[in-house]
Design an enzyme around this catalytic site. Sequence first.
Site, PDB file in Angstrom:
ATOM      1  N   GLY B  32      -8.338  14.452 -20.224  1.00 17.82           N
ATOM      2  CA  GLY B  32      -9.443  14.803 -19.408  1.00 17.82           C
ATOM      3  C   GLY B  32     -10.556  15.404 -19.782  1.00 17.82           C
ATOM      4  O   GLY B  32     -11.581  15.392 -18.956  1.00 17.82           O
ATOM      5  N   CYS B 241      -0.200  -1.948   8.461  1.00 16.97           N
ATOM      6  CA  CYS B 241      -1.314  -3.088   8.178  1.00 16.97           C
ATOM      7  C   CYS B 241      -0.986  -4.177   9.207  1.00 16.97           C
ATOM      8  O   CYS B 241       0.076  -4.509   9.537  1.00 16.97           O
ATOM      9  CB  CYS B 241      -0.922  -3.440   6.842  1.00 16.97           C
ATOM     10  SG  CYS B 241      -1.862  -5.205   6.443  1.00 16.97           S
ATOM     11  N   CYS B 244       0.530  -7.463   7.012  1.00 16.44           N
ATOM     12  CA  CYS B 244       1.918  -7.218   6.165  1.00 16.44           C
ATOM     13  C   CYS B 244       2.675  -6.038   6.806  1.00 16.44           C
ATOM     14  O   CYS B 244       3.919  -6.130   6.482  1.00 16.44           O
ATOM     15  CB  CYS B 244       1.782  -6.918   4.669  1.00 16.44           C
ATOM     16  SG  CYS B 244       1.610  -5.627   4.158  1.00 16.44           S
ATOM     17  N   CYS B 266      -4.389  -3.745   4.411  1.00 13.49           N
ATOM     18  CA  CYS B 266      -4.302  -3.247   3.226  1.00 13.49           C
ATOM     19  C   CYS B 266      -5.571  -3.361   2.442  1.00 13.49           C
ATOM     20  O   CYS B 266      -6.103  -4.548   2.597  1.00 13.49           O
ATOM     21  CB  CYS B 266      -3.075  -3.870   2.542  1.00 13.49           C
ATOM     22  SG  CYS B 266      -1.352  -3.518   3.019  1.00 13.49           S
ATOM     23  N   CYS B 272      -0.844  -6.813  -0.446  1.00 10.03           N
ATOM     24  CA  CYS B 272      -0.555  -7.123   1.064  1.00 10.03           C
ATOM     25  C   CYS B 272      -0.226  -8.671   0.812  1.00 10.03           C
ATOM     26  O   CYS B 272       0.904  -8.977   1.705  1.00 10.03           O
ATOM     27  CB  CYS B 272      -1.823  -7.129   1.675  1.00 10.03           C
ATOM     28  SG  CYS B 272      -1.650  -7.419   3.358  1.00 10.03           S
TER      29      CYS B 272
END
Lengths: 359, 283, 196
Positions: B32, B241, B244, B266, B272
Amino acid sequence: MAYVAVKGGERAIEAAHAWLARERRGDPGLPALTVGQIEQQLGLAVDRVMAEGACHDRGLAALAIKQARGDLIEAAFLLRAYRTTLPRFAASLPLDTGAMRIRRRISATYKDLPGGQVLGPTFDYTHRLLDFALAAEDEAPPPPPEASAEAERMPRVTGILAQEGLMQGEVAGEAEPPDLTREPLAFPAERPLRLQSLARGDEGFLLALGYSTQRGYGNAHPFVGEIRMGEVTVEIVPPELGFAIEIGEITVTECQMVNQFAGSKTEPPQFTRGYGLTFGHAERKAMAMALVDRALRARELGEEATAPAESEEFVLYHCDNVEATGFVEHLKLPHYVDFQSELEKIRQLRATALREAAE
Amino acid sequence: MSAATGYNFGYLDEDTKRMIRRALLKAVAIPGHQVPFGSREMPLPYGWGTGGIQVTASVIGPADRLKVIDQGADDTTNAVSIRRFFARVAGVETTERTAEASIIQTRHRIPETTLREGQILVYQVPMPEPLFRLEPRVAETKRMHALADYGLMHVKLYEDIARHGHVAISYNYPVMVNGRYLMSPSPIPAFDNPKMHRNPALQLFGAGREKRIYAVPPYTEVRSLDFEDHPFEPVRARAGCALCGSRESYLDEVVTDDAGGRIFVCSDTDYCQGRQARQEAAE
Amino acid sequence: MMPAMRATLAAGFAEPVLDAQACFRAALEAMARPGRVQRVAAPPEAPPPLGGAAAALLLTLADADTPVWLDAGPEAEAWARFHAGCPIAAAPGEAAFLLAAGPMPPLASLAAGSEEEPHRSATLILQVAALAEGEGWRLSGPGIEREHRLRVEGLPPGFAADWAANQARFPQGVDLFLCAGDRLAALPRTTHLAAG
């Protein structure tokens, strides 16, 4: 399902490149510009691209201008991207601008001085009237200049002031200056790093910042001590030889601004300098750089630093036009994923606000 | 020499790669923490992913298989452009399948498909400093990171909640890494933040213009900042979606006409398409 | 560099670009998954006592910008200077990389970075007798799902205490590569060691 996701990024890119190439070339009925013509006849554009592209090569800068269709920031970017791939053989010795073969040298602080005022090739006293004769296709070559300045030694104006103790001395540092092209900026940034950054900085940005110091955003009372432009020798010391050899000659413009300094408890009042140096003939840039350099010295001179031009981080982080243009222009890349989350968030916040208002 | 003659394998010269590799190792060792590096000008503009490209160029080898996504999709123009760049300068195989890739370079998304050990996710980062909107001076934010003084950010989130009832950050939502450093996850939607937490893959972040590299090692704690009474909540459109049917994935809103018609699909095209293919096979 | 000297130098990487890339990936994987042992596929030719993995790390990571401290003798020093182009550090505290083939320099004597710049810290490449996964210490911390086991043969007796002190300085601290032959493992400063 009627909806089909958009496809064909690859073909779109290729078609866009082809279109760009055609636009760049323009009317094929006209002869193509040669790189030599650009290098010779758009010399100041070449100088600017070399300075902001941080690479001294007139031919490559001219090529970049041609490829960039005259967009000088794009050309500087092309040159930068090329220079990063080059091996580094050596670092040059500091240029001796005192030994410059001078083509132009003026001082605003003395009427006359050793070596004299040399106007040289300047726009300064031209009348800005469009010269329609230049529109003619077969322009006759202008006659050569009558006399070029003789190799008289020209002392620097700041040196003249220093003799009297009126100009703050500049001591050459022992430390190897940092290299902005290899190490990221670090703050507080000492003067060698600041000057490096300003030398590559965008002329327009520095011009505006320098201007702002004249208009009260900063404590500037500048005089042009001297501007000189001409040719200087570049030398390196190959480790296997151990002594300096000349590797060539380049044109540079140097500006030394003279500024008041009120003095402090330990130092009597004296003049201080702001310094500008650029590749080629780039007076506006050198002057703006000198103003901003002086403004950035506020901290070390114990002056109050409140104006934008006096803020190291503000100036140095934003003066690089290749960085700036990238980040500004990247906004045209797709951001629809983030925008979608903003849409959902604002719908959520509005729903909460409307619900609370109804209660 | 690589497929594109005249340039080194992966475009960057070996000195630059070594400098970036050293930065990457320190970044992994200090999860980080932003490591400054001597970012180079690349043949693509700043803002187009020069940081991610430099990281990928320093990591990639002939055995790798590279996937590049922008907005979750493999076929966005910038993703196509970067994929072609590496195919040209490193001659590596590319793929659109998340599961097949060893290196995935991304802008603004984390793939829906769970990553695994051995994979490296390279993020393109525009602004690496999570505090920059609250404190633009880099010298100041460096000091705050040194002292782990993140009060400014907590106050900002608290003010959001007091004013709106929610945190008003929808993307680039700040995270704490390994309980020590506040980190920008890059502008991924907050929906993706939980995927960073204890991810089996190695996550590398490159900010070219800002000249910073940082990292999250595998299985490392990554917590989105929140308050006990206002826990972090990832947001997605409340829809499925249209292609899908997924109700788990992150969705893009597509405007279909000028009468307010819209559908959701998506954002992760590979995810997808994989679902659609499986649905077709099952029929 | 004298031509006569060069003729006696071991060759370095056979394929400098690709070998360095492969070695870096092993190092990155090692640092990202502390205690997992990686193999350097194509170690360079290096003079003894330099082992394959330690020598490969040096060539992969050191150059003119990184002072290196070695205790492996003048031949190894000349080899490092020639192939990596690195300056040789006079004292361990001045080095960015240290390669210890003999006694380990005390971790507390090495550059640990500052509070603001903890990355300006040394990386110690330590040659050890043997590395074995699945036994020995219990490692935990970033990069480790639950626990990694690592047995290291040939460390000084006070190592565990030294390491605990190094870890306690986080985010400052030293990072460690352990090398045995052409195998290597890493201990970043975040890794906690417990007796196995």
